[in-house]
Design an enzyme around this catalytic site. Structure first.
Site, short mmCIF file in Angstrom:
data_model
loop_
_atom_site.label_atom_id
_atom_site.label_comp_id
_atom_site.label_asym_id
_atom_site.label_seq_id
_atom_site.Cartn_x
_atom_site.Cartn_y
_atom_site.Cartn_z
N THR A 251 95.99 26.58 82.35
CA THR A 251 96.06 27.46 83.52
C THR A 251 97.13 28.52 83.29
OG1 THR A 251 97.56 25.80 84.42
CG2 THR A 251 95.30 25.80 85.25
N ARG B 176 84.67 25.10 91.95
CA ARG B 176 85.06 23.77 92.44
C ARG B 176 85.29 23.81 93.96
NH1 ARG B 176 89.85 21.95 89.66
NH2 ARG B 176 88.57 20.88 88.13
N LYS C 79 86.60 25.37 82.95
CA LYS C 79 87.09 25.17 81.57
C LYS C 79 86.62 23.82 81.02
CE LYS C 79 91.38 25.76 82.91
NZ LYS C 79 91.10 26.04 84.35
N THR C 80 86.78 22.76 81.82
CA THR C 80 86.34 21.43 81.36
C THR C 80 84.82 21.43 81.17
OG1 THR C 80 88.11 20.52 82.70
CG2 THR C 80 86.46 18.96 81.92
N ASP D 133 93.20 19.15 77.93
CA ASP D 133 93.42 19.91 79.16
C ASP D 133 94.92 20.12 79.31
OD1 ASP D 133 92.74 21.20 81.44
OD2 ASP D 133 92.23 19.40 82.60
P1 ADP Z 1 88.45 23.52 85.30
O1 ADP Z 1 88.40 22.63 84.08
O2 ADP Z 1 88.58 24.98 84.94
O3 ADP Z 1 89.47 23.09 86.31
P2 ADP Z 1 85.83 22.36 85.87
O4 ADP Z 1 85.05 22.62 84.63
O5 ADP Z 1 86.36 20.98 86.08
O6 ADP Z 1 87.03 23.44 86.02
O7 ADP Z 1 84.91 22.80 87.10
C1 ADP Z 1 85.00 22.20 88.36
C2 ADP Z 1 83.64 22.02 88.98
O8 ADP Z 1 83.16 23.31 89.35
C3 ADP Z 1 82.59 21.46 88.03
O9 ADP Z 1 82.50 20.07 88.14
C4 ADP Z 1 81.31 22.11 88.49
O10 ADP Z 1 80.76 21.35 89.56
C5 ADP Z 1 81.77 23.43 89.06
N1 ADP Z 1 81.60 24.56 88.14
C6 ADP Z 1 82.58 25.17 87.43
N2 ADP Z 1 82.09 26.22 86.75
C7 ADP Z 1 80.77 26.29 87.02
C8 ADP Z 1 79.72 27.18 86.64
N3 ADP Z 1 79.96 28.25 85.85
N4 ADP Z 1 78.47 26.95 87.10
C9 ADP Z 1 78.25 25.90 87.93
N5 ADP Z 1 79.19 25.03 88.36
C10 ADP Z 1 80.45 25.22 87.92
#
Ligand code: ADP
Length: 338
Positions: free
Chosen positions: A156, A215, A62-63, A107
């Site tokens: 979430t 992640r 998401k981030t 977030d």
């Molecule tokens: P969320 O905000 O949903 O908790 P993040 O965007 O922080 O997730 O993702 C966590 C890590 O996972 C990122 O830093 C990246 O390394 C990896 N990641 C997430 N989604 C992808 C994707 N679609 N392709 C490649 N790496 C990804």
């Protein structure tokens, strides 16, 4: 040991592994395609993008999507989170500093307080906020016009978002767990960035134990790299992956100690369920939110747990997994499932 907690090194590495543009972002093709169209259309019309809500379990990107949207729009991004905006004044400070087309990323938007949320409504809808100055009989409301910004919210728990909040987002997308094939691609990309040589079968072995979550895939890759460097001369083979992940307490379907504790508690203390989330959390000495946000979504999607009107129940597959782990016969537990 709670393997999901990341240390500072991991957080820095995570940043370097974060995809910066859609062509580096693996999977979630429907969401990516829709966003590409929306971004192109907004750019052609020289407008800011509509507000965007991204929902899904932690670690699914998401981030990353929020930053990619900003990058593709050529816009500046300001990132904060629901719990960080304690008072309406904090939000007003952020909003009045935004420029035309900027992205505001919030977030955990479901954790905004009611008061702050209500300030956000007119800001999202009409790009204005109402200041109240003075108190009592002298109180006056002054309207303040904001630049047209785009709010990207991540949650979430989309179920906890109020209806007025949700309805102010022009785009709402849910990120799903990734397939092992997608995670192999994520791992290959990360291995390249980290200058690691990973055998294809080894990448697949990690992908299959990553709970459908990029992640986690990246974190397991780093743990495997440590193990390989110390114990296997740097070589990353499937055998090294199995040994390294077993040492981390990750089992062959990717469950970690907390996941297993949840399943074991339901089986051993509640005869397989149903059990309410509060009672389960109390028995585990964990926060209910941790179970609902972090543990449960994957157990549900992997068919190990189901939700019923009367609470959570484990499935036959969970009994089977439990039995395999305990080296006991399935029959012992199957009776309780019926
Ligand atoms: P969320 O905000 O949903 O908790 P993040 O965007 O922080 O997730 O993702 C966590 C890590 O996972 C990122 O830093 C990246 O390394 C990896 N990641 C997430 N989604 C992808 C994707 N679609 N392709 C490649 N790496 C990804």
């Amino acid at each position: 040991m709670t393997p999901r907690i990341e240390n500072d090194d991991d957080q820095i590495l995570n940043l370097s592994l974060r995809p910066k543009a859609f062509n580096e972002f693996v999977g979630q093709s429907r969401v990516v395609e829709n966003l590409r169209v929306a971004i192109q259309a907004a750019k052609r019309r020289s407008e800011s993008l509509e507000h965007l809500l991204l929902a899904g379990p932690p670690g699914l990107g998401k981030t990353s999507v929020a930053h990619i949207v900003a990058h593709e729009m050529g816009a500046k991004i300001t990132a904060t989170s629901g719990p960080a905006i304690g008072r309406a004044g904090d939000l007003i400070g952020i909003l009045t500093n935004l420029e035309q087309g900027d992205i505001l990323f919030i977030d955990e938007i479901h954790r905004l307080s009611k008061v702050v949320e209500e300030f956000l409504y007119p800001a999202m809808e009409n790009f204005e906020i109402d200041f109240i100055i003075d108190k009592g009989p002298y109180a006056k409301t002054i309207k303040f016009h904001l630049k047209r910004f785009t709010l990207v919210g991540a949650t979430t728990r989309s179920g906890l978002l109020s209806n007025p909040m949700r309805s102010r987002f022009g785009m709402v997308y849910h990120l799903d767990f990734y397939t092992p094939d997608d995670l192999v691609q994520v791992l290959q990309r990360s291995a390249k960035i980290l200058s690691m040589a990973v055998q294809p079968e080894a990448a697949r072995a990690i992908a299959e134990r990553s709970r459908g979550t990029p992640r986690i895939a990246n974190r397991l890759l780093r743990r495997v790299r440590d193990y390989a460097q110390v114990k296997a001369g740097g070589k990353i083979s499937p055998e090294v992956v199995h040994a390294a992940l077993a040492a981390q307490g990750v089992d062959d379907v990717g469950l970690d100690s907390l996941d297993r504790k949840v399943l074991r508690t339901i089986i051993e203390f509640y005869s397989g369920g149903p059990v309410g989330i509060e009672a389960l959390a109390a028995a585990l000495n964990e926060e209910p939110d941790t179970i609902v946000d972090v543990v449960e979504p994957y157990l549900l999607s992997a068919g190990l747990l189901k939700r019923t009107a009367r609470g959570r129940k484990v499935t036959r597959f969970a009994y089977q997994h439990y039995a395999n782990l305990k080296n006991e016969k399935l029959e012992l537990f199957a009776a309780a499932e019926s």
